[in-house]
Write a protein that holds these residues in place. Structure first.
Motif, PDB file in Angstrom:
ATOM      1  N   TYR A 266       0.837  -1.307  -0.084  1.00  0.00           N
ATOM      2  CA  TYR A 266      -0.082   0.013   0.063  1.00  0.00           C
ATOM      3  C   TYR A 266       0.910   1.250   0.058  1.00  0.00           C
ATOM      4  O   TYR A 266       0.404   2.359   0.535  1.00  0.00           O
ATOM      5  N   ILE A 267       1.769   1.231  -0.779  1.00  0.00           N
ATOM      6  CA  ILE A 267       2.844   2.363  -0.551  1.00  0.00           C
ATOM      7  C   ILE A 267       2.354   3.622  -1.073  1.00  0.00           C
ATOM      8  O   ILE A 267       2.550   4.748  -0.304  1.00  0.00           O
ATOM      9  N   GLU A 268       1.392   3.641  -1.994  1.00  0.00           N
ATOM     10  CA  GLU A 268       0.768   4.874  -2.544  1.00  0.00           C
ATOM     11  C   GLU A 268      -0.164   5.615  -1.421  1.00  0.00           C
ATOM     12  O   GLU A 268      -0.071   6.814  -1.218  1.00  0.00           O
ATOM     13  N   GLU A 269      -0.486   4.698  -0.670  1.00  0.00           N
ATOM     14  CA  GLU A 269      -1.611   5.119   0.375  1.00  0.00           C
ATOM     15  C   GLU A 269      -1.132   5.575   1.736  1.00  0.00           C
ATOM     16  O   GLU A 269      -1.359   6.702   2.198  1.00  0.00           O
ATOM     17  N   ILE A 270       0.001   4.667   1.870  1.00  0.00           N
ATOM     18  CA  ILE A 270       0.849   5.167   3.296  1.00  0.00           C
ATOM     19  C   ILE A 270       2.066   6.284   3.294  1.00  0.00           C
ATOM     20  O   ILE A 270       2.144   6.962   4.115  1.00  0.00           O
ATOM     21  N   LYS A 271       2.563   6.246   2.073  1.00  0.00           N
ATOM     22  CA  LYS A 271       3.698   7.336   1.879  1.00  0.00           C
ATOM     23  C   LYS A 271       3.267   8.705   2.336  1.00  0.00           C
ATOM     24  O   LYS A 271       4.124   9.337   2.851  1.00  0.00           O
TER      25      LYS A 271
END
Length: 203
Positions: A55-60
Motif C-alpha cells: 500500500y505504498i501509495e496510500e501510506i507514503k
C-alpha cells in the motif's frame, strides 16, 4: 562506547487478515504507521528506514514530513525476509559504518522508545550479536542484530523473517523480556481489543 544503531520498520505487507491496510488504522489520534515512526524517532536509533510495499501509495503521504527514509519492497509478496533485505541495504547505503540494526514491526503499538533503547543498552553491556525480545513463550522482534549478521540478514528468504536467525544463534544471543511486543494487530478482533484497552486506560 556509544554504538551507532539504525532501525528498520517493516510495513510492506498486504494485511490480508485485516482486510484493509492496517498500517493506516487509527491509534491514539494517528495511524499505526505514523505512531511507529514517531516512537522510532524518539529512540536513540538513527537512521530510521521504513519499508513499504503493498500500500505504498496510500501510506507514503502519511510519512512525508518525517525525517525517515522510505524504501519500497517491490517483492513484498515473498514475505518478511524480502523487506529485511531491502531495509538492511537501505541502512548500509545511508551509513556503512553502523554497529547494529534493530528490526521492528509497524503493528506492535505498545512498543515504545524505551524498548528500543533497552535493546541498545543490552547490546552495549553484553556485546551479544543478537538482542531479541521474549514474550508469550516465543522470541522475535523488536530485535537488535550486530553488523556481523548483516550478510546473513540479506540472505534470508521466505515469510519467517528474522526469527530463523534468532533461533540459530542460541549461544551468542541475549533474550530480553518485552511483554509489550506480544500485542500485534493482525485481525479486526486484534484491533478491537486494542481500542478497548485504550478506553480502559483512558487514552
Amino acid at each position: 562506547m556509544i554504538f551507532n544503531v539504525g532501525l528498520i520498520i517493516l510495513a510492506a505487507g498486504a494485511a490480508t487478515r485485516m482486510g484493509r491496510p492496517k498500517q493506516l488504522l487509527s491509534y491514539q489520534g494517528r495511524s499505526l504507521i505514523l505512531h511507529a515512526v514517531e516512537v522510532a524517532l524518539a529512540s536513540f536509533c538513527q537512521p530510521i528506514i521504513v519499508v513499504l510495499g503493498a500500500y505504498i501509495e496510500e501510506i507514503k503521504p502519511e510519512l512525508m514530513p518525517k525525517p525517515v527514509q522510505i524504501v519500497e519492497n517491490s517483492q513484498w509478496q515473498e514475505g518478511m525476509s524480502s523487506s529485511i533485505r531491502v531495509g538492511i541495504n537501505a541502512l548500509l547505503a545511508t551509513n556503512s559504518k553502523l554497529d547494529a540494526a534493530i528490526v521492528s514491526l509497524a503493528d506492535q503499538p505498545l512498543v515504545y522508545p524505551q524498548v528500543f533503547n533497552q535493546l541498545i543498552q543490552c547490546y552495549q553491556d553484553t556485546q551479544k550479536i543478537i538482542i531479541a525480545s521474549k514474550y508469550n513463550e516465543t522470541v522475535g522482534v523488536p530485535a537488535l542484530f550486530s553488523n556481523a549478521l548483516f550478510p546473513e540478514l540479506m540472505q534470508l528468504e521466505g515469510a519467517k523473517g528474522a526469527k530463523a536467525l534468532i533461533q540459530k544463534y542460541t549461544d551468542t544471543r541475549l533474550l530480553v523480556a518485552i511483554p509489550e511486543a506480544a500485542i500485534d494487530i493482525d485481525t479486526p478482533d486484534d484491533y478491537e481489543q486494542l481500542l478497548l484497552q485504550q478506553e480502559v486506560e483512558g487514552f
